[in-house]
Design a protein around this motif. Structure first.
Motif, mmCIF file in Angstrom:
data_model
loop_
_atom_site.group_PDB
_atom_site.id
_atom_site.type_symbol
_atom_site.label_atom_id
_atom_site.label_comp_id
_atom_site.label_asym_id
_atom_site.label_seq_id
_atom_site.Cartn_x
_atom_site.Cartn_y
_atom_site.Cartn_z
ATOM 1 N N GLU A 1 0.870 -1.185 0.000
ATOM 2 C CA GLU A 1 0.000 0.000 0.000
ATOM 3 C C GLU A 1 0.905 1.232 0.000
ATOM 4 N N PRO A 2 0.829 2.083 -1.031
ATOM 5 C CA PRO A 2 1.697 3.268 -1.082
ATOM 6 C C PRO A 2 1.512 4.165 0.139
ATOM 7 N N LEU A 3 2.586 4.852 0.512
ATOM 8 C CA LEU A 3 2.523 5.842 1.586
ATOM 9 C C LEU A 3 2.153 7.194 0.978
ATOM 10 N N GLY A 4 1.374 7.963 1.715
ATOM 11 C CA GLY A 4 0.967 9.245 1.143
ATOM 12 C C GLY A 4 0.735 10.316 2.190
ATOM 13 N N MET A 5 0.873 11.556 1.741
ATOM 14 C CA MET A 5 0.533 12.672 2.625
ATOM 15 C C MET A 5 -0.326 13.673 1.859
ATOM 16 N N ASN A 6 -1.367 14.129 2.538
ATOM 17 C CA ASN A 6 -2.263 15.141 2.001
ATOM 18 C C ASN A 6 -1.886 16.487 2.600
ATOM 19 N N ILE A 7 -1.683 17.474 1.736
ATOM 20 C CA ILE A 7 -1.282 18.803 2.187
ATOM 21 C C ILE A 7 -2.502 19.715 2.174
ATOM 22 N N TYR A 8 -2.894 20.168 3.352
ATOM 23 C CA TYR A 8 -4.008 21.097 3.523
ATOM 24 C C TYR A 8 -3.454 22.512 3.657
ATOM 25 N N ILE A 9 -4.323 23.500 3.641
ATOM 26 C CA ILE A 9 -3.834 24.879 3.820
ATOM 27 C C ILE A 9 -3.435 25.143 5.269
ATOM 28 N N ASN A 10 -3.795 24.231 6.186
ATOM 29 C CA ASN A 10 -3.451 24.447 7.599
ATOM 30 C C ASN A 10 -2.660 23.298 8.222
ATOM 31 N N GLY A 11 -2.092 22.421 7.380
ATOM 32 C CA GLY A 11 -1.291 21.333 7.930
ATOM 33 C C GLY A 11 -1.159 20.160 6.975
ATOM 34 N N ILE A 12 -0.379 19.158 7.391
ATOM 35 C CA ILE A 12 -0.149 17.957 6.583
ATOM 36 C C ILE A 12 -0.660 16.743 7.348
ATOM 37 N N PRO B 1 8.728 15.826 -6.590
ATOM 38 C CA PRO B 1 8.346 16.762 -7.654
ATOM 39 C C PRO B 1 7.245 17.705 -7.179
ATOM 40 N N LEU B 2 7.272 18.925 -7.688
ATOM 41 C CA LEU B 2 6.187 19.865 -7.385
ATOM 42 C C LEU B 2 4.905 19.396 -8.040
ATOM 43 N N PHE B 3 5.053 18.868 -9.264
ATOM 44 C CA PHE B 3 3.891 18.383 -10.019
ATOM 45 C C PHE B 3 4.339 17.235 -10.914
ATOM 46 N N GLY B 4 3.607 16.121 -10.844
ATOM 47 C CA GLY B 4 3.907 15.011 -11.737
ATOM 48 C C GLY B 4 4.584 13.843 -11.050
ATOM 49 N N PHE B 5 5.391 13.094 -11.821
ATOM 50 C CA PHE B 5 5.992 11.840 -11.358
ATOM 51 C C PHE B 5 7.510 11.936 -11.370
ATOM 52 N N GLN B 6 8.123 11.257 -10.394
ATOM 53 C CA GLN B 6 9.591 11.206 -10.338
ATOM 54 C C GLN B 6 10.026 9.943 -9.615
ATOM 55 N N VAL C 1 7.400 8.459 -6.894
ATOM 56 C CA VAL C 1 6.761 9.576 -6.200
ATOM 57 C C VAL C 1 5.850 10.333 -7.168
ATOM 58 N N THR C 2 4.607 10.516 -6.757
ATOM 59 C CA THR C 2 3.634 11.257 -7.561
ATOM 60 C C THR C 2 3.108 12.430 -6.745
ATOM 61 N N SER C 3 3.117 13.610 -7.344
ATOM 62 C CA SER C 3 2.642 14.825 -6.673
ATOM 63 C C SER C 3 1.605 15.508 -7.567
ATOM 64 N N LEU C 4 0.371 15.586 -7.068
ATOM 65 C CA LEU C 4 -0.737 16.119 -7.868
ATOM 66 C C LEU C 4 -1.714 16.909 -6.994
ATOM 67 N N PRO C 5 -2.499 17.806 -7.607
ATOM 68 C CA PRO C 5 -3.547 18.492 -6.836
ATOM 69 C C PRO C 5 -4.554 17.477 -6.286
ATOM 70 N N HIS C 6 -5.177 17.827 -5.156
ATOM 71 C CA HIS C 6 -6.241 16.995 -4.578
ATOM 72 C C HIS C 6 -7.562 17.758 -4.708
ATOM 73 N N THR C 7 -8.604 17.255 -4.079
ATOM 74 C CA THR C 7 -9.957 17.817 -4.219
ATOM 75 C C THR C 7 -10.005 19.325 -3.995
ATOM 76 N N GLY C 8 -9.374 19.794 -2.908
ATOM 77 C CA GLY C 8 -9.380 21.227 -2.612
ATOM 78 C C GLY C 8 -8.728 22.036 -3.708
ATOM 79 N N GLY C 9 -7.622 21.505 -4.262
ATOM 80 C CA GLY C 9 -6.938 22.180 -5.349
ATOM 81 C C GLY C 9 -7.803 22.291 -6.593
ATOM 82 N N TYR C 10 -8.502 21.194 -6.912
ATOM 83 C CA TYR C 10 -9.382 21.216 -8.094
ATOM 84 C C TYR C 10 -10.551 22.176 -7.892
ATOM 85 N N LEU C 11 -11.089 22.217 -6.676
ATOM 86 C CA LEU C 11 -12.177 23.166 -6.382
ATOM 87 C C LEU C 11 -11.696 24.602 -6.555
ATOM 88 N N MET C 12 -10.458 24.860 -6.114
ATOM 89 C CA MET C 12 -9.890 26.199 -6.259
ATOM 90 C C MET C 12 -9.744 26.559 -7.742
#
Length: 206
Positions: A35-46, A159-164, A171-182
């Motif tokens: 199961e991949p490890l992941g972190m969600n970045i919110y505007i007020n924490g991780i 990566p700031l955006f995309g795959f590396q 490692v994959t870095s992409l916008p999440h729900t909040g980012g898409y709503l923005m």
């Protein structure tokens, strides 16, 4: 102009989704982790995607000398970003209401969009600088030291955006729900500007 103003208000309010949903997501996959490890970045924490993800990521990072994932109180951004977003929501709604009652020009819709775009670019720049520091400013006494072919220390910057590929991690870095709503909200405010401009041109030609 009323339709444009209504869309402006809706677009601004969509930014409130950032208070509930993550802005960004970084996932780390490796053969030893089914199961991949992941972190969600919110505007007020991780937060970890799963319960122990942050703990496991910090454990891995320790071996290569990376700092622990920051707590909300350890980064000024996590106290400032929520205030900036809330301020932009309130400003956008006020502009929309004033436009609805023909108290201001449709060009203010574009002004809001441009201001939000500048703030967004500054936010991404700040986030990328944090990633650079996080992946490059390593403890020289780390257990594992990996170097590039030229002998320089390897950077583990995600990566700031995309795959590396980082060692054996995908490692994959992409916008999440909040980012898409923005992004949708910002697009709507831009659409509101065009609709307002169209309505204004109709009035001047009649």
């Amino acid at each position: 102009m009323k339709k444009a103003s209504f869309i402006m208000i809706i677009g601004s309010l969509l930014l409130l989704g950032l208070f509930k949903f993550p802005l960004w997501n970084i996932m780390l996959g490796a053969p030893q982790y089914p199961e991949p490890l992941g972190m969600n970045i919110y505007i007020n924490g991780i937060k970890g995607v799963s319960e122990f993800d942050l703990q496991n990521i910090d454990g891995l990072n320790h071996y290569i000398g990376m700092k622990t994932i920051p707590k909300p109180e350890e980064m000024w951004e996590f106290s400032v970003f929520p205030k900036v977003i809330l301020g932009m929501v309130i400003l956008g709604v006020i502009i929309g209401f004033l436009g609805y009652f023909n108290k201001l020009n449709y060009k203010f819709f574009l002004g809001w969009f441009l201001l939000m775009s500048v703030l967004g670019v500054l936010g991404m720049y700040d986030f990328n600088n944090w990633l650079i520091d996080y992946g490059s400013n390593l403890d020289p006494n780390a257990i594992i030291k990996v170097t590039n072919p030229d002998g320089t220390p390897m950077s583990y910057k995600p990566p700031l955006f995309g795959f590396q590929k980082l060692l054996n991690f995908d490692v994959t870095s992409l916008p999440h729900t909040g980012g898409y709503l923005m992004f949708v909200g910002m697009f709507l405010t831009l659409a509101a500007f065009w609709l307002g401009r169209k309505a204004s041109l109709k009035i001047t030609t009649h």
